[in-house]
Design a protein around this motif. Sequence first.
Motif, PDB file in Angstrom:
ATOM      1  N   SER A  75       1.852  -3.180 -28.652  1.00 14.04           N
ATOM      2  CA  SER A  75       2.908  -2.946 -29.545  1.00 14.04           C
ATOM      3  C   SER A  75       1.816  -1.577 -30.058  1.00 14.04           C
ATOM      4  CB  SER A  75       3.224  -3.731 -30.491  1.00 14.04           C
ATOM      5  OG  SER A  75       1.811  -3.938 -31.525  1.00 14.04           O
ATOM      6  N   HIS A  76       1.247  -0.901 -29.250  1.00 15.66           N
ATOM      7  CA  HIS A  76       0.373   0.218 -29.960  1.00 15.66           C
ATOM      8  C   HIS A  76       0.069   1.144 -28.631  1.00 15.66           C
ATOM      9  CE1 HIS A  76      -2.937   2.676 -31.778  1.00 15.66           C
ATOM     10  NE2 HIS A  76      -2.270   2.425 -32.792  1.00 15.66           N
ATOM     11  N   VAL A  77       0.139   2.519 -28.682  1.00 17.15           N
ATOM     12  CA  VAL A  77      -0.265   3.264 -27.591  1.00 17.15           C
ATOM     13  C   VAL A  77      -1.120   4.324 -28.114  1.00 17.15           C
ATOM     14  CG1 VAL A  77       0.436   4.913 -25.822  1.00 17.15           C
ATOM     15  CG2 VAL A  77       1.602   2.731 -25.946  1.00 17.15           C
ATOM     16  N   THR A  78      -2.303   4.450 -27.540  1.00 15.67           N
ATOM     17  CA  THR A  78      -3.186   5.623 -27.889  1.00 15.67           C
ATOM     18  C   THR A  78      -2.921   6.584 -26.927  1.00 15.67           C
ATOM     19  OG1 THR A  78      -4.649   4.330 -29.077  1.00 15.67           O
ATOM     20  CG2 THR A  78      -5.504   6.419 -28.501  1.00 15.67           C
ATOM     21  N   ILE A  79      -2.704   8.041 -27.162  1.00 14.09           N
ATOM     22  CA  ILE A  79      -2.565   9.059 -26.254  1.00 14.09           C
ATOM     23  C   ILE A  79      -3.783   9.836 -26.477  1.00 14.09           C
ATOM     24  CG2 ILE A  79      -1.274  11.053 -25.488  1.00 14.09           C
ATOM     25  CD1 ILE A  79       1.255  10.035 -26.880  1.00 14.09           C
ATOM     26  N   SER A  80      -4.690  10.121 -25.381  1.00 13.41           N
ATOM     27  CA  SER A  80      -5.825  10.988 -25.501  1.00 13.41           C
ATOM     28  C   SER A  80      -5.890  11.930 -24.108  1.00 13.41           C
ATOM     29  CB  SER A  80      -6.995  10.127 -25.363  1.00 13.41           C
ATOM     30  OG  SER A  80      -8.099  10.587 -25.588  1.00 13.41           O
ATOM     31  N   GLY A  81      -7.093  12.439 -24.055  1.00 10.18           N
ATOM     32  CA  GLY A  81      -7.157  13.528 -22.924  1.00 10.18           C
ATOM     33  C   GLY A  81      -8.539  13.482 -22.496  1.00 10.18           C
ATOM     34  N   GLY A  82      -8.887  14.838 -22.111  1.00 15.29           N
ATOM     35  CA  GLY A  82      -8.227  16.132 -22.310  1.00 15.29           C
ATOM     36  C   GLY A  82      -7.694  16.313 -23.690  1.00 15.29           C
ATOM     37  N   ASN A  83      -6.918  17.444 -23.871  1.00 13.95           N
ATOM     38  CA  ASN A  83      -6.252  17.679 -25.094  1.00 13.95           C
ATOM     39  C   ASN A  83      -4.802  17.591 -25.306  1.00 13.95           C
ATOM     40  OD1 ASN A  83      -5.691  18.298 -27.757  1.00 13.95           O
ATOM     41  ND2 ASN A  83      -6.287  20.480 -27.486  1.00 13.95           N
ATOM     42  N   GLN A 118      -9.018  -0.249 -28.998  1.00 12.40           N
ATOM     43  CA  GLN A 118      -9.479   1.265 -29.762  1.00 12.40           C
ATOM     44  C   GLN A 118     -10.927   1.025 -30.027  1.00 12.40           C
ATOM     45  OE1 GLN A 118     -10.270   4.409 -30.072  1.00 12.40           O
ATOM     46  NE2 GLN A 118      -8.526   4.998 -30.483  1.00 12.40           N
ATOM     47  N   GLY A 119     -11.669   1.782 -29.109  1.00 11.74           N
ATOM     48  CA  GLY A 119     -13.273   1.672 -29.452  1.00 11.74           C
ATOM     49  C   GLY A 119     -13.694   2.727 -30.416  1.00 11.74           C
ATOM     50  N   GLU A 120     -12.797   3.343 -31.184  1.00 10.07           N
ATOM     51  CA  GLU A 120     -13.323   4.493 -31.794  1.00 10.07           C
ATOM     52  C   GLU A 120     -12.636   4.777 -33.292  1.00 10.07           C
ATOM     53  OE1 GLU A 120     -13.819   8.210 -29.670  1.00 10.07           O
ATOM     54  OE2 GLU A 120     -14.561   7.333 -27.924  1.00 10.07           O
ATOM     55  N   GLY A 121     -13.493   5.347 -34.100  1.00 11.58           N
ATOM     56  CA  GLY A 121     -12.676   5.753 -35.433  1.00 11.58           C
ATOM     57  C   GLY A 121     -11.795   4.935 -36.087  1.00 11.58           C
ATOM     58  N   MET A 122     -10.518   5.665 -36.873  1.00 15.22           N
ATOM     59  CA  MET A 122      -9.720   4.826 -37.879  1.00 15.22           C
ATOM     60  C   MET A 122      -9.192   3.527 -37.537  1.00 15.22           C
ATOM     61  SD  MET A 122      -6.752   7.628 -37.844  1.00 15.22           S
ATOM     62  CE  MET A 122      -5.830   7.378 -39.373  1.00 15.22           C
ATOM     63  N   VAL A 123      -8.901   3.312 -36.248  1.00 15.49           N
ATOM     64  CA  VAL A 123      -8.334   2.088 -36.137  1.00 15.49           C
ATOM     65  C   VAL A 123      -8.908   1.246 -35.059  1.00 15.49           C
ATOM     66  CG1 VAL A 123      -6.011   2.340 -36.829  1.00 15.49           C
ATOM     67  CG2 VAL A 123      -6.420   3.227 -34.351  1.00 15.49           C
ATOM     68  N   ILE A 124     -10.364   1.480 -35.211  1.00 17.46           N
ATOM     69  CA  ILE A 124     -11.290   0.760 -34.331  1.00 17.46           C
ATOM     70  C   ILE A 124     -10.869  -0.753 -34.124  1.00 17.46           C
ATOM     71  CG2 ILE A 124     -13.131   0.342 -36.101  1.00 17.46           C
ATOM     72  CD1 ILE A 124     -15.311   1.112 -33.722  1.00 17.46           C
ATOM     73  N   GLY A 125     -10.986  -1.235 -33.066  1.00 11.50           N
ATOM     74  CA  GLY A 125     -10.684  -2.685 -32.898  1.00 11.50           C
ATOM     75  C   GLY A 125      -9.314  -3.024 -32.555  1.00 11.50           C
ATOM     76  N   LYS A 126      -8.460  -2.092 -32.735  1.00 14.80           N
ATOM     77  CA  LYS A 126      -7.063  -2.400 -32.635  1.00 14.80           C
ATOM     78  C   LYS A 126      -6.551  -2.597 -31.080  1.00 14.80           C
ATOM     79  CE  LYS A 126      -2.551  -1.029 -34.366  1.00 14.80           C
ATOM     80  NZ  LYS A 126      -2.257  -2.086 -35.248  1.00 14.80           N
ATOM     81  N   LYS A 127      -5.883  -3.457 -30.794  1.00 13.10           N
ATOM     82  CA  LYS A 127      -5.540  -3.772 -29.444  1.00 13.10           C
ATOM     83  C   LYS A 127      -4.392  -2.544 -29.151  1.00 13.10           C
ATOM     84  CE  LYS A 127      -2.875  -7.390 -26.700  1.00 13.10           C
ATOM     85  NZ  LYS A 127      -2.203  -8.353 -26.830  1.00 13.10           N
ATOM     86  N   THR A 128      -4.545  -1.932 -28.096  1.00  9.19           N
ATOM     87  CA  THR A 128      -3.886  -0.503 -27.761  1.00  9.19           C
ATOM     88  C   THR A 128      -3.743  -0.408 -26.164  1.00  9.19           C
ATOM     89  OG1 THR A 128      -3.482   1.503 -28.057  1.00  9.19           O
ATOM     90  CG2 THR A 128      -5.775   1.075 -27.984  1.00  9.19           C
ATOM     91  N   MET A 129      -2.699   0.262 -25.652  1.00  7.74           N
ATOM     92  CA  MET A 129      -2.804   0.970 -24.126  1.00  7.74           C
ATOM     93  C   MET A 129      -3.318   2.457 -24.569  1.00  7.74           C
ATOM     94  SD  MET A 129      -1.527  -1.361 -22.521  1.00  7.74           S
ATOM     95  CE  MET A 129      -0.729  -0.626 -20.960  1.00  7.74           C
ATOM     96  N   PHE A 130      -3.705   2.854 -23.287  1.00  3.69           N
ATOM     97  CA  PHE A 130      -4.133   4.453 -23.332  1.00  3.69           C
ATOM     98  C   PHE A 130      -3.083   4.985 -22.443  1.00  3.69           C
ATOM     99  CE2 PHE A 130      -7.723   2.807 -25.565  1.00  3.69           C
ATOM    100  CZ  PHE A 130      -8.229   3.957 -26.392  1.00  3.69           C
ATOM    101  N   VAL A 131      -2.806   6.231 -22.774  1.00  2.00           N
ATOM    102  CA  VAL A 131      -2.628   7.395 -21.872  1.00  2.00           C
ATOM    103  C   VAL A 131      -3.300   8.461 -21.945  1.00  2.00           C
ATOM    104  CG1 VAL A 131      -0.403   8.864 -21.270  1.00  2.00           C
ATOM    105  CG2 VAL A 131       0.028   6.544 -22.191  1.00  2.00           C
ATOM    106  N   ARG A 132      -3.771   9.062 -20.840  1.00  2.00           N
ATOM    107  CA  ARG A 132      -4.804  10.046 -20.855  1.00  2.00           C
ATOM    108  C   ARG A 132      -3.964  11.188 -20.193  1.00  2.00           C
ATOM    109  NH1 ARG A 132      -9.905   9.966 -22.319  1.00  2.00           N
ATOM    110  NH2 ARG A 132     -10.344   7.716 -21.908  1.00  2.00           N
ATOM    111  N   THR A 133      -3.869  12.169 -20.787  1.00  2.00           N
ATOM    112  CA  THR A 133      -3.293  13.563 -20.186  1.00  2.00           C
ATOM    113  C   THR A 133      -4.373  14.364 -19.569  1.00  2.00           C
ATOM    114  OG1 THR A 133      -3.332  14.589 -22.176  1.00  2.00           O
ATOM    115  CG2 THR A 133      -1.505  13.511 -21.986  1.00  2.00           C
TER     116      THR A 133
END
Length: 242
Positions: A75-83, A15-30
């Motif tokens: 074990s962590h997924v970030t959902i972003s977009g779009g909105n 995660q490159g931004e904000g409250m959990v910056i640096g956390k290993k994560t997958m991304f789903v972009r809607t």
Amino acid sequence: MSKIPVLEIFGPTIQGEGMVIGKKTMFVRTAGCDYSCSWCDSAFTWDGSAKEEIVQMTAEEVLNCLQEVGGERFSHVTISGGNPALLKNLDELINKLKENAIEVALETQGSRWQDWFVDIDDLTISPKPPSSTMITNFDILDDIILKLKDHHRITSTSLKVVIFNEDDFQYAKNIAKRYPEVPLYLQVGNRDVHGEDRVNLTSTLLDQYEQLIDRVVRDEELNDIRVLPQLHTLVWGNKRGV
Ligand SMILES: C[S@@+](CC[C@H](N)C(=O)[O-])C[C@H]1O[C@@H](n2cnc3c(N)ncnc32)[C@H](O)[C@@H]1O
Ligand SMILES: Nc1nc2[nH]cc(C(=O)O)c2c(=O)[nH]1
Ligand code: SF4
Ligand SMILES: [Mg+2]
């Protein structure tokens, strides 16, 4: 099963931004946004340029794809977009991830409420400052923050304002005053979202980061504040899918 318009599934990355910056994560972009920020770094989600890449997927298909792409490495997924907050049925995906012991983060601009906001582990609300050319509806934003407070979700919530200029900084100060109980992050704005020279971009962004730190350090009101760059942009430039 209902469908979700998906543009990208990638990771694991950090995660490159904000409250959990640096956390290993997958991304789903809607796909799809109700805003059109002048400096949006993900305009392909709403400007039609990637409309052939949108895949309508069920929650189960998204989970399967995450597992195909990420294997056992997340074990962590970030959902972003779009909105993603345009999608009422996103609860199906959120529930499925949670059933699989996967933590869920979500990025949205605070223009729409969804009842499933209370199920998000790391909810980032990023209201848009004047440089975006968008106008914040503070009735809606007040209501979102109030609902999160009523559901005891403030510890899972943060506000993030992208800063390009002094007007944006004053906007962020207003946000800090209006919602003192919610942690506020200031993020360096990237003016060159199509540039391909990573070294040049990194050096410009680090200069802007220093200027933003200086501005915050000089301020007597903004004391409870965090200032961050977009870490992924420093590492990979404007590359998509990282
Ligand atoms: C692409 S948006 C998608 C989620 C949601 N629409 C939002 O804006 O919060 C993800 C994050 O990237 C930020 N962002 C977009 N363009 C940017 C830029 N040029 N420089 C810095 N941050 C940017 C947004 O403010 C938001 O916090
Ligand atoms: N690594 C990485 N971190 C991010 N944080 C927010 C992102 C986004 O586009 O929403 C993003 C992204 O696209 N990549
Ligand atoms: S709200 Fe987010 S995705 Fe929509 S245009 Fe603005 S930055 Fe881009
Ligand atoms: Mg991004």
